[in-house]
Scaffold this active site. Structure first.
Site, PDB file in Angstrom:
ATOM      1  N   LYS A  13       0.849  -1.174   0.000  1.00  0.00           N
ATOM      2  CA  LYS A  13       0.000   0.000   0.000  1.00  0.00           C
ATOM      3  C   LYS A  13       0.890   1.230   0.000  1.00  0.00           C
ATOM      4  CE  LYS A  13      -3.675   2.231   2.740  1.00  0.00           C
ATOM      5  NZ  LYS A  13      -3.108   3.590   2.660  1.00  0.00           N
ATOM      6  N   PRO A 192       4.839   8.167   0.807  1.00  0.00           N
ATOM      7  CA  PRO A 192       5.037   7.441  -0.450  1.00  0.00           C
ATOM      8  C   PRO A 192       6.463   6.920  -0.596  1.00  0.00           C
ATOM      9  CG  PRO A 192       3.874   9.516  -0.824  1.00  0.00           C
ATOM     10  CD  PRO A 192       4.379   9.547   0.595  1.00  0.00           C
ATOM     11  N   SER A 193       6.609   5.884  -1.396  1.00  0.00           N
ATOM     12  CA  SER A 193       7.903   5.277  -1.733  1.00  0.00           C
ATOM     13  C   SER A 193       8.651   4.756  -0.514  1.00  0.00           C
ATOM     14  CB  SER A 193       8.787   6.277  -2.503  1.00  0.00           C
ATOM     15  OG  SER A 193       8.137   6.710  -3.685  1.00  0.00           O
ATOM     16  N   ARG A 194       7.914   4.487   0.556  1.00  0.00           N
ATOM     17  CA  ARG A 194       8.483   3.978   1.805  1.00  0.00           C
ATOM     18  C   ARG A 194       9.467   4.972   2.449  1.00  0.00           C
ATOM     19  NH1 ARG A 194       4.568   1.401   1.221  1.00  0.00           N
ATOM     20  NH2 ARG A 194       4.348  -0.852   1.330  1.00  0.00           N
ATOM     21  N   LEU A 195       9.376   6.251   2.070  1.00  0.00           N
ATOM     22  CA  LEU A 195      10.206   7.284   2.696  1.00  0.00           C
ATOM     23  C   LEU A 195       9.424   7.881   3.861  1.00  0.00           C
ATOM     24  CD1 LEU A 195      11.693   9.027  -0.480  1.00  0.00           C
ATOM     25  CD2 LEU A 195      12.708   7.246   0.968  1.00  0.00           C
TER      26      LEU A 195
END
Length: 216
Positions: A13, A192-195
């Site tokens: 997700k 977002p983008s696992r950041l």
């Protein structure tokens, strides 16, 4: 269900609801926690006060369970349970614990670490007598974490105690509250983008709080 029907590796997700900036968080972590807790309640989270509590046994074996938070102020975070349960025995051997709140509706996690102490008998009495009658009798009937011979034996014990204790049972001595006194907090906001945003509070020797951003 056939285990092959679930592709865990492809389950993901993207977290995009909000951001968390160390320049805009509260100076005291308890204030930041209350802001997030109120927002979790307003978001209609299923159980906004639910938390995972982690304890460690005397021989270093960790265990977790889900509990409900029943108090939070400048002194710490409070819950109530059976002192003779597994968590109670582990806290008697090792007073350090950690807890975690997960609010998926807001894509947020709060992690807290610190020392645990029992609350006063008076505070335990007040909360115990605020509980529904069935729960108060349950505190007497359940030898929490012990092996039961059957479900029926538990229900029979509850019924017998209901008859003997009546409508105003006293608080059992083995049941009461704990308070986790934090020395470390972490607030996690999905991005977002696992950041992801991770803001940590570390208590200093003078009781002030050092605020830091952590790598995701």
């Amino acid at each position: 269900m056939d285990k092959s029907s679930i592709d865990l590796a492809r389950m993901r997700k993207s977290y995009e609801q909000a951001a968390l900036d160390e320049a805009h968080v509260q100076a005291h972590p308890n204030d930041q926690f209350h802001i997030w807790l109120e927002e979790a309640v307003k978001s209609r989270a299923l159980e906004p006060s639910a938390m995972t509590l982690a304890t460690v046994s005397a021989n270093g074996r960790p265990s977790t369970r889900v509990l409900l938070l029943k108090g939070a102020d400048a002194e710490g975070l409070v819950w109530f349970t059976n002192y003779q349960s597994r968590k109670g025995l582990e806290l008697a051997a090792n007073q350090h614990a950690a807890m975690q709140f997960f609010w998926p509706e807001l894509e947020r996690v709060v992690r807290i670490e610190g020392r645990v102490e029992q609350v006063s008998a008076e505070q335990s009495d007040v909360y115990f007598h605020s509980r529904p009658l069935g729960s108060r009798i349950g505190a007497w009937a359940s030898p929490q974490s012990s092996v039961l011979s059957s479900r029926e034996s538990l229900e029979r014990s509850w019924a017998e105690l209901q008859a003997s204790l009546g409508d105003n049972p006293p608080r059992p001595a083995h049941w009461g509250g704990y308070r986790l006194v934090p020395d470390r907090w972490e607030f996690w906001q999905g991005r977002p983008s696992r950041l992801h945003d991770r803001i940590a509070y570390e208590q200093q020797a003078d009781s002030s709080w050092l605020v830091s951003r952590l790598a995701p």
